[in-house]
Design a protein around this motif. Sequence first.
Motif, PDB file in Angstrom:
ATOM      1  N   UNK A  56      46.547 -30.255 -19.836  1.00 34.17           N
ATOM      2  CA  UNK A  56      45.445 -31.117 -19.397  1.00 34.17           C
ATOM      3  C   UNK A  56      45.443 -31.247 -17.881  1.00 34.17           C
ATOM      4  N   UNK A  57      46.609 -31.461 -17.291  1.00 35.82           N
ATOM      5  CA  UNK A  57      46.696 -31.606 -15.839  1.00 35.82           C
ATOM      6  C   UNK A  57      46.296 -30.319 -15.123  1.00 35.82           C
ATOM      7  N   UNK A  58      46.683 -29.172 -15.678  1.00 38.39           N
ATOM      8  CA  UNK A  58      46.307 -27.884 -15.090  1.00 38.39           C
ATOM      9  C   UNK A  58      44.796 -27.688 -15.140  1.00 38.39           C
ATOM     10  N   UNK A  61      43.062 -29.891 -12.628  1.00 41.42           N
ATOM     11  CA  UNK A  61      43.189 -29.325 -11.283  1.00 41.42           C
ATOM     12  C   UNK A  61      42.135 -28.246 -11.072  1.00 41.42           C
ATOM     13  N   UNK A  62      41.992 -27.358 -12.036  1.00 42.24           N
ATOM     14  CA  UNK A  62      40.999 -26.277 -11.915  1.00 42.24           C
ATOM     15  C   UNK A  62      39.583 -26.828 -11.817  1.00 42.24           C
ATOM     16  N   UNK A  63      39.281 -27.857 -12.609  1.00 43.08           N
ATOM     17  CA  UNK A  63      37.936 -28.441 -12.562  1.00 43.08           C
ATOM     18  C   UNK A  63      37.694 -29.175 -11.243  1.00 43.08           C
ATOM     19  N   UNK A  64      38.701 -29.898 -10.771  1.00 40.84           N
ATOM     20  CA  UNK A  64      38.566 -30.649  -9.513  1.00 40.84           C
ATOM     21  C   UNK A  64      38.326 -29.731  -8.328  1.00 40.84           C
ATOM     22  N   UNK A  71      34.100 -29.935 -17.595  1.00 37.26           N
ATOM     23  CA  UNK A  71      33.886 -30.200 -19.021  1.00 37.26           C
ATOM     24  C   UNK A  71      34.553 -31.528 -19.336  1.00 37.26           C
ATOM     25  N   UNK A  72      33.972 -32.308 -20.222  1.00 37.17           N
ATOM     26  CA  UNK A  72      34.683 -33.512 -20.662  1.00 37.17           C
ATOM     27  C   UNK A  72      35.985 -33.098 -21.349  1.00 37.17           C
ATOM     28  N   UNK A  73      37.057 -33.805 -21.049  1.00 34.54           N
ATOM     29  CA  UNK A  73      38.359 -33.437 -21.615  1.00 34.54           C
ATOM     30  C   UNK A  73      38.361 -33.537 -23.130  1.00 34.54           C
ATOM     31  N   UNK A  76      37.476 -30.352 -24.603  1.00 30.30           N
ATOM     32  CA  UNK A  76      38.521 -29.340 -24.482  1.00 30.30           C
ATOM     33  C   UNK A  76      39.712 -29.635 -25.390  1.00 30.30           C
ATOM     34  N   UNK A  77      39.592 -30.662 -26.231  1.00 31.11           N
ATOM     35  CA  UNK A  77      40.644 -30.971 -27.197  1.00 31.11           C
ATOM     36  C   UNK A  77      41.648 -32.003 -26.750  1.00 31.11           C
ATOM     37  N   UNK A  78      41.312 -32.791 -25.735  1.00 26.38           N
ATOM     38  CA  UNK A  78      42.253 -33.790 -25.221  1.00 26.38           C
ATOM     39  C   UNK A  78      41.786 -35.222 -25.467  1.00 26.38           C
ATOM     40  N   UNK A  79      40.960 -35.455 -26.480  1.00 32.66           N
ATOM     41  CA  UNK A  79      40.425 -36.792 -26.769  1.00 32.66           C
ATOM     42  C   UNK A  79      41.550 -37.788 -26.998  1.00 32.66           C
ATOM     43  N   UNK A  80      42.556 -37.390 -27.769  1.00 31.47           N
ATOM     44  CA  UNK A  80      43.661 -38.305 -28.061  1.00 31.47           C
ATOM     45  C   UNK A  80      44.457 -38.654 -26.808  1.00 31.47           C
TER      46      UNK A  80
END
Length: 95
Positions: A56-58, A61-64, A71-73, A76-80
């Motif tokens: 998620x952090x990687x 970083x790429x999106x920033x 993309x909303x996290x 991308x599978x990071x809802x939890x």
Amino acid sequence: MSTAMNFGTKTFRPRPPDKGAFPLDHFGECKSFKEIYMRCLRDNRFDNSCCRIESKEYLECRMDRQLMAKEPLEKLGFKDLEDSTEENETKYNLA
């Protein structure tokens, strides 16, 4: 005089990837995040479920740095992970 008969031949039509292409990190802007993620994978026998926070952090970083589309996290599978982060922030801000 032989003629090739290709009645069942399909023509290949390339199509772009679903998420589109994104630039490589030529300047190493997210290199440290990638290295942390890769180390986590090696340490956990390449079980990526153990390295979701690093992943998620990687991606953040790429999106920033506009190395991939925002993309909303949760998409991308990071809802939890988002829910637990928001709960912790709320808990510590109220204290």
